[in-house]
Motif scaffolding. Sequence first.
Motif, PDB file in Angstrom:
ATOM      1  N   LEU A   1       0.824  -1.205   0.000  1.00 54.50           N
ATOM      2  CA  LEU A   1       0.000   0.000   0.000  1.00 54.50           C
ATOM      3  C   LEU A   1       0.862   1.261   0.000  1.00 54.50           C
ATOM      4  CD1 LEU A   1      -2.857  -1.011   2.480  1.00 54.50           C
ATOM      5  CD2 LEU A   1      -3.049  -0.635   0.001  1.00 54.50           C
ATOM      6  N   GLU A   2       1.992   1.203   0.679  1.00 61.00           N
ATOM      7  CA  GLU A   2       2.900   2.349   0.675  1.00 61.00           C
ATOM      8  C   GLU A   2       3.466   2.597  -0.724  1.00 61.00           C
ATOM      9  OE1 GLU A   2       7.087   3.791   2.788  1.00 61.00           O
ATOM     10  OE2 GLU A   2       6.052   1.985   3.481  1.00 61.00           O
ATOM     11  N   ILE A   3       3.839   1.525  -1.389  1.00 54.60           N
ATOM     12  CA  ILE A   3       4.359   1.666  -2.761  1.00 54.60           C
ATOM     13  C   ILE A   3       3.260   2.162  -3.691  1.00 54.60           C
ATOM     14  CG2 ILE A   3       5.368   0.433  -4.717  1.00 54.60           C
ATOM     15  CD1 ILE A   3       6.625  -1.498  -2.708  1.00 54.60           C
ATOM     16  N   MET A   4       2.054   1.657  -3.539  1.00 54.33           N
ATOM     17  CA  MET A   4       0.931   2.072  -4.378  1.00 54.33           C
ATOM     18  C   MET A   4       0.637   3.555  -4.186  1.00 54.33           C
ATOM     19  SD  MET A   4      -1.514  -1.272  -3.830  1.00 54.33           S
ATOM     20  CE  MET A   4      -2.929  -0.600  -4.699  1.00 54.33           C
ATOM     21  N   ALA A   5       0.692   4.007  -2.938  1.00 55.74           N
ATOM     22  CA  ALA A   5       0.467   5.434  -2.671  1.00 55.74           C
ATOM     23  C   ALA A   5       1.536   6.280  -3.349  1.00 55.74           C
ATOM     24  CB  ALA A   5       0.455   5.684  -1.164  1.00 55.74           C
ATOM     25  N   ARG A   6       2.792   5.797  -3.330  1.00 53.61           N
ATOM     26  CA  ARG A   6       3.876   6.533  -3.965  1.00 53.61           C
ATOM     27  C   ARG A   6       3.692   6.605  -5.488  1.00 53.61           C
ATOM     28  NH1 ARG A   6       7.708   4.160  -1.440  1.00 53.61           N
ATOM     29  NH2 ARG A   6       8.294   2.633  -3.024  1.00 53.61           N
ATOM     30  N   GLU A   7       3.271   5.483  -6.089  1.00 54.06           N
ATOM     31  CA  GLU A   7       3.058   5.459  -7.537  1.00 54.06           C
ATOM     32  C   GLU A   7       1.859   6.329  -7.922  1.00 54.06           C
ATOM     33  OE1 GLU A   7       5.026   4.248  -9.700  1.00 54.06           O
ATOM     34  OE2 GLU A   7       6.374   3.206  -8.362  1.00 54.06           O
ATOM     35  N   ALA A   8       0.820   6.310  -7.106  1.00 51.45           N
ATOM     36  CA  ALA A   8      -0.346   7.156  -7.384  1.00 51.45           C
ATOM     37  C   ALA A   8       0.027   8.635  -7.296  1.00 51.45           C
ATOM     38  CB  ALA A   8      -1.478   6.824  -6.414  1.00 51.45           C
ATOM     39  N   GLU A   9       0.867   8.965  -6.315  1.00 52.08           N
ATOM     40  CA  GLU A   9       1.315  10.343  -6.174  1.00 52.08           C
ATOM     41  C   GLU A   9       2.156  10.762  -7.379  1.00 52.08           C
ATOM     42  OE1 GLU A   9       1.878  14.118  -4.907  1.00 52.08           O
ATOM     43  OE2 GLU A   9       0.445  12.620  -4.177  1.00 52.08           O
ATOM     44  N   ARG A  10       2.957   9.829  -7.897  1.00 51.12           N
ATOM     45  CA  ARG A  10       3.747  10.121  -9.088  1.00 51.12           C
ATOM     46  C   ARG A  10       2.848  10.448 -10.279  1.00 51.12           C
ATOM     47  NH1 ARG A  10       7.577   5.631 -12.068  1.00 51.12           N
ATOM     48  NH2 ARG A  10       7.980   6.800 -13.974  1.00 51.12           N
TER      49      ARG A  10
END
Length: 366
Positions: A174-183
């Motif tokens: 979920l942390e990685i997904m949040a980072r990719e979504a922010e990108r």
Amino acid sequence: MARSPQDAETFRPIQAGNLAVTDVSALLNGVPLPLILVGQDERIVALNPRAEKLLGRNMVGRHFLTVLRHPDVTDAIAGTFQEARPHHARFVHKDLATETVYRVTCTPIESTPVSAVLTSLEDVTSIETASQMRRDFVANVSHELRTPLTALVGFIETLRGPARDDAAARDRFLEIMAREAERMNRLVDDLLSLSRVESEERVRPTELQSLPDIVDSVCLSLRPLAEAAGVVFDIGAAPDLPQVRGDADQLRQVFTNLIENAIKYGGAGGVIHIQYELVARDPNLGSAAVAVTVADEGPGIDTIHLHRLTERFYRADDHRAQSAGGTGLGLAIVKHIMNRHRGHLKIDSTPGKGSRFRISLPVRGK
């Protein structure tokens, strides 16, 4: 196909031997395109100054094959003579500095038999360049979005399957997904910002702004990011600077991009130097200007990349830029904002000795 008497009066045969060359030349000279008239004997009857500039002087009387040596163009002229209908071709003219693309149109003068062929060359370089830029832009945006989308889809499938009951993996994914979504969100924001800047590029701002005040506000907003990276600001004293005409939001965006880049790529624990200067006459602007330089002490950028840094999606170090969260659009936005403000961006860098980004803006009334 037989022609009516009216057609016979309208279309009078043109023969190379009895053409009123001076009249034809005067007519061709009035057309703002390179024009070449080839007679029935396949020799050049007349050409206008624009065609002479392209092909050279003293071409009248020569066979068109010896002058127009591009196969597509010569085939189009020959096809027009044979088929008595217009033909088109693409012609690329290269010199030492530039490459120009022409759309060639060969038009028969008279229907059957063809008495002459009028060949025009239309410069379509800007159209083809714009078309290529659009294709590259779509390809780049698709590539930039595909990577985070692929990651999101993969993690969602994993969370629905093997990691459904794995709390530690779920939190990490979920942390990685949040980072990719922010990108992706940053990319969309930059695309919208670039679109707005381009739409306003021809409208010069009229409000007066103080650059030191704008830079101070940007440094204040970026201070948490600088502190997290162990970076400090060294802001030089501002002399008695005049105000400049500008859009406060766009100028704030310029310095946010430059200072944020210096924080991210200048190296942890470094110093960002911000200097002001009043220039009596800036050679790039041809007027008095206020200059602001943002310099870092990072690894620098190889000189082979400098002239391309303001291109959309261009990154000197793609892996490092993506890991820092860059979209590849920041300096493109800066360039377009500078164009709107009639300003200038200069980039200097030496590998191992940091980078310098210098913004010059004309003073008010200039």
